[in-house]
Enzyme design. Structure first.
Site, short mmCIF file in Angstrom:
data_model
loop_
_atom_site.label_atom_id
_atom_site.label_comp_id
_atom_site.label_asym_id
_atom_site.label_seq_id
_atom_site.Cartn_x
_atom_site.Cartn_y
_atom_site.Cartn_z
N GLU A 88 42.39 35.61 18.24
CA GLU A 88 43.67 36.07 17.68
C GLU A 88 44.87 35.46 18.41
OE1 GLU A 88 44.29 40.34 17.67
OE2 GLU A 88 46.20 40.16 16.67
N LYS B 208 41.80 35.32 13.64
CA LYS B 208 42.76 36.36 13.24
C LYS B 208 44.17 35.84 13.49
CE LYS B 208 43.98 41.20 14.17
NZ LYS B 208 43.41 42.54 14.36
P1 13P Z 1 48.68 44.85 13.36
O1 13P Z 1 48.01 44.69 12.03
O2 13P Z 1 49.37 46.17 13.53
O3 13P Z 1 49.50 43.66 13.75
O4 13P Z 1 47.53 44.96 14.44
C1 13P Z 1 46.47 44.10 14.37
C2 13P Z 1 46.00 43.83 15.72
O5 13P Z 1 44.85 44.03 16.02
C3 13P Z 1 46.97 43.28 16.68
O6 13P Z 1 46.30 42.82 17.80
#
Ligand code: 13P
Length: 341
Positions: free
Chosen positions: A176, A221
């Site tokens: 991510e 992600k």
């Molecule tokens: P949000 O969808 O609230 O951005 O959170 C996703 C997430 O896991 C952030 O690390």
């Protein structure tokens, strides 16, 4: 018998399903509770998550749940492990393993995500507790002279080292790298977001390659390509979808198992609409959601910390999860929102 990471990754992006990010640290969930006047305690955090994990949409719209260290060890009121509730609904338990974004030395305003020390041992503990996927979030802020190569490179390398350790442990890494839309400045337009997203994605895939990470066994992600929240130039949903699809095609190898977006501060409906439009483009990967705020905000609000509101909280969660499930196949329509119970 150990499952193959490639199969776990496929299960996480099964058609019409996505990931519930419920891995807020105790500090973050306390802030969300405080905003609604809900007392944050180990029990109230458990009650809230138990409400989500027992909702109907867990069986139909949720492929996996990202947990925080406290939650993966917790039991429901009746003594069932929360992990077993998740598995019972047919979803995969996952765990956030980074220890947070800290100030990057000599790079003012920028962050580096920490948590590599002792990660091999922690992954083995989490595997024993039932986790089959993990998450590590790198934060890239945009502003005057930001991001720097130092921030991009340090975060990409940490993501790759994390991903390799996960795969060694039989755990699917969610990779991510988040270009923030709601950082301290957040005045950038969509083109600047595109450039920062392209830079971090190109660098992440270079580092994953260097670290021998198997792309069929990861989930990416990313952020969507959107303007900063305070940008003077906002973008249409069609523009967001086109630019997001474009940056992914430019940067992400087709062998990646799947893409699951974060919501990042978008409104509930915008996150859903954008996902649906992106899926209408036609991309080489399954493309779905891994939302925190955009899946939970309505449910948290409806629950308000009161046992008598559990059914209302679950209705709100089911609705958002179902809308996003439709969006994951490009089939969401605005008029479906009005049918909410
Ligand atoms: P949000 O969808 O609230 O951005 O959170 C996703 C997430 O896991 C952030 O690390």
């Amino acid at each position: 018998m150990a499952e193959r990471i490639e199969d776990i990754a496929q299960a996480l992006v099964a058609k019409g399903k996505g990931i519930l990010a419920a891995d807020e640290s105790s500090g973050t969930i306390t802030k969300r509770f405080d905003a609604l006047g809900i007392k944050s305690s180990e029990d109230s955090r458990r009650d809230y998550r138990e409400m989500l994990f027992r909702s109907d949409a867990m069986k139909t719209a949720v492929s996996g749940v990202i947990l925080y260290d406290e939650t993966i060890r917790q039991k429901a009121k009746d003594g069932t492990l929360l992990v077993d509730l998740i598995k019972g609904a047919g979803a995969v338990p996952g765990i956030k393993v980074d220890t947070g974004a800290k100030d990057l030395a000599l790079s003012p305003g920028e962050k580096i995500t920490e948590g590599l020390d002792g990660l091999r041992e922690r992954l083995s503990d989490y595997y024993a507790l039932g986790a089959r996927f993990a998450k590590w979030r790198a934060v890239i802020d945009v502003g005057p002279a930001m991001p720097t190569w130092n921030c991009i490179h340090a975060n990409a390398q940490a993501l790759a080292r994390y991903a390799a350790l996960c795969q060694e442990a039989g755990i699917v890494p969610i990779v991510e790298p988040e270009v923030l839309m709601d950082g301290p400045v957040a005045a950038h337009d969509i083109d600047v977001c595109y450039g920062a997203t392209e830079w971090i994605l190109k660098t992440v895939f270079q580092e994953l390659y260097v670290a021998h990470v198997v792309l069929e066994g990861i989930i990416l992600k990313p952020n969507m390509v959107v303007p900063g929240k305070k940008s003077a130039k906002q973008a249409s949903p069609a523009e967001v979808a086109a630019m997001t699809a474009r940056v992914l095609k430019q940067c992400v190898p087709a062998s990646v198992a799947g893409i699951a977006f974060l919501s990042g501060g978008q409104s509930n409906e915008a996150a859903t609409e954008h996902l649906s439009l992106i899926n209408q483009v036609g991309l080489p990967w399954p493309v779905t959601f891994s939302y925190g705020r955009a899946l939970q905000a309505a449910a948290l609000d409806a629950w308000g910390g009161k046992p008598e509101n559990v059914a209302a909280g679950q209705r709100a969660f089911n609705h958002r999860a179902e809308m996003n499930s439709l969006a994951a196949t490009g089939a969401w329509k605005a008029e479906l929102e009005k049918k909410a119970a």
